[in-house]
Scaffold this active site. Structure first.
Site, PDB file in Angstrom:
ATOM      1  N   GLN A 170      -4.806  -1.872   9.516  1.00 55.93           N
ATOM      2  CA  GLN A 170      -4.711  -3.149   8.634  1.00 55.93           C
ATOM      3  C   GLN A 170      -5.344  -4.196   9.742  1.00 55.93           C
ATOM      4  OE1 GLN A 170      -3.269  -3.791   5.306  1.00 55.93           O
ATOM      5  NE2 GLN A 170      -4.256  -5.757   5.968  1.00 55.93           N
ATOM      6  N   ASP A 189     -11.318   2.496   4.103  1.00 52.66           N
ATOM      7  CA  ASP A 189     -11.200   1.183   4.105  1.00 52.66           C
ATOM      8  C   ASP A 189     -12.923   0.937   3.914  1.00 52.66           C
ATOM      9  OD1 ASP A 189      -9.629  -0.805   3.882  1.00 52.66           O
ATOM     10  OD2 ASP A 189      -9.549  -1.116   6.086  1.00 52.66           O
ATOM     11  N   LYS A 199       0.757  -1.377  -0.021  1.00 50.40           N
ATOM     12  CA  LYS A 199      -0.044  -0.081   0.126  1.00 50.40           C
ATOM     13  C   LYS A 199       0.825   1.156   0.293  1.00 50.40           C
ATOM     14  CE  LYS A 199      -3.886  -2.574   2.031  1.00 50.40           C
ATOM     15  NZ  LYS A 199      -4.278  -2.964   3.062  1.00 50.40           N
TER      16      LYS A 199
END
Ligand code: NDP
Length: 301
Positions: free
Chosen positions: A103, A126, A59
């Site tokens: 994450q 997200d 990322k």
């Protein structure tokens, strides 16, 4: 191939790397044209889970390629939920940060859904915050769609697949993939308008249902679970699974495989995504797309 099957189509492997690269190039041009500071994403990785380390690295690298600034925050695995909340509150309040990604998976002592809820909806790139999941259900385009489901839809659209009138069977009902992708396929908009069936671990007679799929989306986290007997000839198969299976011939000691038995299923399909190189790169591309969107929305307020 299943005995007796004589497909009249040509199987196509959907190249997620190529489609993700095209999206990245579009975003790079968009970011280059922005005046002033560039979009910024905070990437929060708790602990050193090897898969999380590699996902966050990917990322960070993609952000750099596009011109998005990334801020990497690495709390220790022992961080308490309260301390993680405090960190997120600070990022929520920081006007230099447009998007926040925590994450997953998180350590067992932290309530993952509570963490998703703590991220401010306008920075929730997200797409797991309650408000953004609700906006998917309401077909409200001002929200953020979770990256993997959004990536699956984009992959289908850019591969020339229109779901209208098709029977989409989703294997898996997680909050991260199964439920949101089912909602997206169901939406009343171009590229969607599918008839959707969602299966899970309590589904009876699973192969009979998956065999009805025009488009089968497998997201269950079980290596090579989907076999040729579960797929209708000519179907489109999207393999979301990323599973590490031991492989002594590899330097790492493992290989990556999907939820679909690619060797057995691919000859049957009209289109199929490989693992790796299918849905995975799309997830990162959509994260960047959401970050640029968050930046634009923040600057429009
Ligand atoms: P979860 O473990 O959260 O959910 C798995 C789902 O599959 C559950 O709904 C579960 O049912 C269902 N399931 C499990 N076993 C069976 C079975 N034998 N028959 C039918 N249904 C079953 O997984 P995720 O959704 O988070 O991830 C799924 C896969 O996708 C994983 O391999 C993951 O690594 C991968 N992934 C890939 C991403 C990418 O970028 N490509 C991003 C996110 C995930 P129940 O609800 O009843 O327990």
């Amino acid at each position: 191939m299943r005995p007796g099957v004589n497909p009249t189509f040509i199987m196509e492997i959907i190249d997620g790397n190529q489609i993700a690269a095209a999206i990245a190039a579009e975003l790079k041009a968009e970011v280059a044209a922005l005046a002033g500071r560039k979009p910024c994403i905070a990437l929060v990785r708790v602990g050193d889970d090897p898969a999380s380390v590699s996902y966050v690295k990917k990322k960070e690298k993609t952000a750099e390629e596009i011109g998005v600034t990334s801020r990497i925050i690495l709390p220790p695995v022992s961080i308490t939920q309260d301390a993680l909340f405090k960190l997120l509150d600070e990022l929520n309040a920081d006007s230099a940060v447009d998007g926040i990604l925590v994450q997953s998976p998180l350590p067992k002592h932290i309530d993952e859904v509570a963490v998703f809820r703590r991220v401010a909806p306008e920075k929730d790139v997200d797409g797991f915050n309650t408000l953004n999941l609700g906006k998917v259900a309401q077909e409200d385009e001002t929200g953020f769609v979770a990256c993997t489901p959004a990536g699956i839809m984009e992959l289908l659209i850019r591969s020339g697949v229109d779901l209208k009138g098709k029977h989409v069977v989703v294997l898996g009902r997680s909050l991260i993939v199964g439920k949101p992708v089912a909602l997206l396929a169901l939406q009343k908009k171009a590229g969607a308008n599918a008839t959707v069936t969602v299966c899970h671990s309590a589904t009876a007679n699973l192969p009979a249902i998956t065999r009805q799929a025009d488009v089968l989306i497998a997201a269950i986290g079980r290596p090579e679970f989907v076999t040729a007997e579960m797929v209708k000839p000519g179907a489109i198969v999207i393999d979301v699974g990323i599973n590490r299976v031991p492989d002594a011939s590899k330097k790492s000691g493992y290989r990556l495989t999907g939820d679909v038995n690619f060797a057995a299923v691919s000859p049957l399909c009209a289109k199929i995504t490989p693992v790796p190189g299918g849905v995975g790169p799309m997830t990162v591309a959509m994260l960047m797309k959401n970050t640029v969107k968050a930046f634009r929305l923040a600057h429009a307020r």
